[in-house]
Motif scaffolding. Structure first.
Motif, PDB file in Angstrom:
ATOM      1  N   TYR A 224      98.160  40.675  53.672  1.00  0.00           N
ATOM      2  CA  TYR A 224      97.946  42.215  54.280  1.00  0.00           C
ATOM      3  C   TYR A 224      97.985  43.212  53.152  1.00  0.00           C
ATOM      4  O   TYR A 224      97.349  44.370  53.465  1.00  0.00           O
ATOM      5  CB  TYR A 224      98.948  42.249  55.417  1.00  0.00           C
TER       6      TYR A 224
ATOM      7  N   PHE B 251      94.612  43.588  51.349  1.00  0.00           N
ATOM      8  CA  PHE B 251      93.931  44.375  52.258  1.00  0.00           C
ATOM      9  C   PHE B 251      93.984  45.718  52.377  1.00  0.00           C
ATOM     10  O   PHE B 251      93.025  46.600  52.294  1.00  0.00           O
ATOM     11  CB  PHE B 251      93.926  43.919  53.766  1.00  0.00           C
ATOM     12  N   ASN B 252      95.205  46.246  52.475  1.00  0.00           N
ATOM     13  CA  ASN B 252      95.499  47.667  52.707  1.00  0.00           C
ATOM     14  C   ASN B 252      95.201  48.366  51.744  1.00  0.00           C
ATOM     15  O   ASN B 252      95.140  49.714  51.470  1.00  0.00           O
ATOM     16  CB  ASN B 252      96.770  47.853  53.194  1.00  0.00           C
TER      17      ASN B 252
ATOM     18  N   ALA C 299      89.723  44.843  50.020  1.00  0.00           N
ATOM     19  CA  ALA C 299      89.448  44.452  51.363  1.00  0.00           C
ATOM     20  C   ALA C 299      88.645  43.334  51.826  1.00  0.00           C
ATOM     21  O   ALA C 299      89.188  42.453  52.538  1.00  0.00           O
ATOM     22  CB  ALA C 299      89.162  45.763  52.497  1.00  0.00           C
TER      23      ALA C 299
ATOM     24  N   ALA D 101      90.642  40.320  50.315  1.00  0.00           N
ATOM     25  CA  ALA D 101      91.821  39.796  51.244  1.00  0.00           C
ATOM     26  C   ALA D 101      91.120  38.959  52.563  1.00  0.00           C
ATOM     27  O   ALA D 101      91.766  38.062  52.937  1.00  0.00           O
ATOM     28  CB  ALA D 101      92.302  41.011  51.743  1.00  0.00           C
ATOM     29  N   ILE D 102      89.975  39.417  53.108  1.00  0.00           N
ATOM     30  CA  ILE D 102      89.357  38.757  54.212  1.00  0.00           C
ATOM     31  C   ILE D 102      88.779  37.178  53.562  1.00  0.00           C
ATOM     32  O   ILE D 102      89.132  36.368  54.472  1.00  0.00           O
ATOM     33  CB  ILE D 102      87.946  39.663  54.616  1.00  0.00           C
TER      34      ILE D 102
ATOM     35  N   MET E  82      92.045  42.154  60.348  1.00  0.00           N
ATOM     36  CA  MET E  82      91.415  42.469  59.056  1.00  0.00           C
ATOM     37  C   MET E  82      89.970  42.757  59.457  1.00  0.00           C
ATOM     38  O   MET E  82      89.356  43.866  59.190  1.00  0.00           O
ATOM     39  CB  MET E  82      91.452  41.455  57.802  1.00  0.00           C
TER      40      MET E  82
ATOM     41  N   HIS F  17      88.049  46.192  59.321  1.00  0.00           N
ATOM     42  CA  HIS F  17      86.878  46.239  58.495  1.00  0.00           C
ATOM     43  C   HIS F  17      85.465  46.544  59.187  1.00  0.00           C
ATOM     44  O   HIS F  17      84.773  47.242  58.346  1.00  0.00           O
ATOM     45  CB  HIS F  17      86.723  45.176  57.765  1.00  0.00           C
TER      46      HIS F  17
ATOM     47  N   ARG G  15      84.858  50.234  58.997  1.00  0.00           N
ATOM     48  CA  ARG G  15      84.859  50.929  57.882  1.00  0.00           C
ATOM     49  C   ARG G  15      83.682  52.144  57.330  1.00  0.00           C
ATOM     50  O   ARG G  15      83.848  52.960  56.836  1.00  0.00           O
ATOM     51  CB  ARG G  15      85.008  49.801  56.650  1.00  0.00           C
TER      52      ARG G  15
END
Length: 392
Positions: free
Chosen positions: A168, A171-172, A182, A185-186, A208, A212, A215
């Motif tokens: 997490y 991702f942030n 991001a 991380a996914i 996520m 996303h 985005r």
């Protein structure tokens, strides 16, 4: 040379070496040496089984490194016999590596860097650029982390919650340099979800994907920040939203609610609304109540105050906000928003300007400055030139 394949195989091979008795730092060094050799030889002579090739070469590299460094005789005797590479244990091995890289003995920043290096297969330079620090600084951080976990033996199940939290954090960080953290991380969350059936892993992946999906609408053509309420929802990725909702529903059906499932449920309600006005704020408040119950997080309480303001009116939102610490990140911006909704434009303008001075990044600062300027201009138009000048 298939770079994606090498990145996927790297954590599996490191984990195999660790399981055979190599310490983490030596295993990672040996695999990097094997990757360098792969780049030089695979173009002209690609192996039939890339993973077995990497395990064999990395193990030999480890033996060479061990002997050249004059390690204790006991270790050398233990590893001198070269075993046949395993071909079918990659999933469990990689899962162990996730737990090792997110070990509680590491600081969050070190755990993130080590995960990106060992599990994600990114170079030290790529990680340094993503976090906007010198490569030497990131190299030292990763080296210290490798030394720390080299003392750790995973003889019991790892902490899924810690692994999820590390992903997490990755991702942030979003996007910086030539690495989209991001998206990375996914990718790692998908990999983890394929290896372990845990509702919080699924909840994180759903969260996520749902975030996303929004985005493309988060920034304007000039790079300016676009708040959720003002986003063009036609730009949202409906395929990612559908996938995220499906994964979340499967996780919730296990009836083992965790904080990432609750956050994903809130994101799903936002994604389900065709417009900001159609948002089911009452249900969002209920999910924030669950999130506060699970975490007792001040940030969750802050976001709940916003939802309460939407569901029950600005006065109720301000009442929910009143019990929180004004030093919380974004507290002033939330207060400004709620005061504006309550009709107190003068206070809201002042708070937006104050929040802009506290903003953690340029995009957020510029957005808050524009909000303050908008309200100051509105006051000037209502009050006339003289009083408008005083308001500014």
């Amino acid at each position: 040379m298939d770079e994606a394949l090498l990145r996927a195989l790297t954590p599996q091979v490191i984990a195999i070496l660790v399981r055979r008795g190599a310490d983490f730092a030596a295993a990672e060094d040996a695999v990097q040496e094997a990757l360098i050799q792969a780049v030089g030889s695979w173009l002209s002579d690609p192996p039939r089984d890339p993973k077995a090739w990497l395990v064999t070469v990395a193990w030999r590299k480890f033996l060479d490194l061990t002997r050249s460094e004059g390690s204790r005789r006991g270790r050398e005797e233990r590893v001198a016999e070269e075993p046949v590479p395993e071909a079918a244990s990659g999933l469990d091995d990689t899962l162990q590596l996730y737990f090792l890289c997110a070990h509680p003995s590491l600081t969050p920043s070190s755990a993130v860097a080590l995960t990106l290096r060992a599990v994600g297969g990114l170079t030290t330079r790529q990680i340094a650029e993503a976090y906007l620090v010198p490569e030497a600084t990131m190299g030292q951080r990763i080296s210290r982390a490798k030394k720390t976990v080299s003392e750790v033996r995973l003889d019991s199940p790892g902490d899924v919650a810690t692994v999820v939290r590390v992903l997490y954090l990755v991702f942030n960080e979003g996007y910086s340099g030539d690495v989209d953290l991001a998206a990375e991380a996914i990718r790692l969350a998908r990999q983890l979800a394929a290896q372990i059936d845990h509702p919080e892993v699924s909840g994180l992946l759903a969260l996520m994907l749902l975030h996303h999906a929004r985005r493309p609408a988060r920034t304007g053509s000039d790079g300016s920040l676009v708040p959720l309420a003002d986003q063009d929802r036609r730009l949202w990725d409906t395929v990612l939203i559908a996938e995220g909702v499906q994964i979340l529903q499967t996780a919730l059906a296990q009836e083992r609610l965790g904080e990432f499932q609750a956050q994903a449920a809130i994101a799903a309600l936002h994604a389900d609304a065709q417009s900001a006005e159609e948002t089911d704020w009452v249900q969002i408040v209920e999910w924030y109540d669950e999130l506060v119950r699970l975490t007792d997080s001040p940030i969750a309480r802050l976001n709940r105050a916003v939802a309460v303001g939407e569901a029950d009116g600005a006065r109720s939102g301000l009442a929910a906000l009143s019990g929180l610490d004004p030093a919380l990140p974004r507290y002033t911006a939330v207060s400004a928003h709620l005061h504006e909704r309550d009709g107190d434009v003068r206070t809201a303008a002042r708070l937006y300007a104050e929040a802009a001075r506290q903003a953690p990044n340029t995009a957020e600062r510029d957005h808050l400055v524009r909000q303050a300027a908008r309200l100051n201009a509105a006051q000037g138009q209502e009050s006339g030139p003289a009083s408008g000048s005083q308001g500014r």
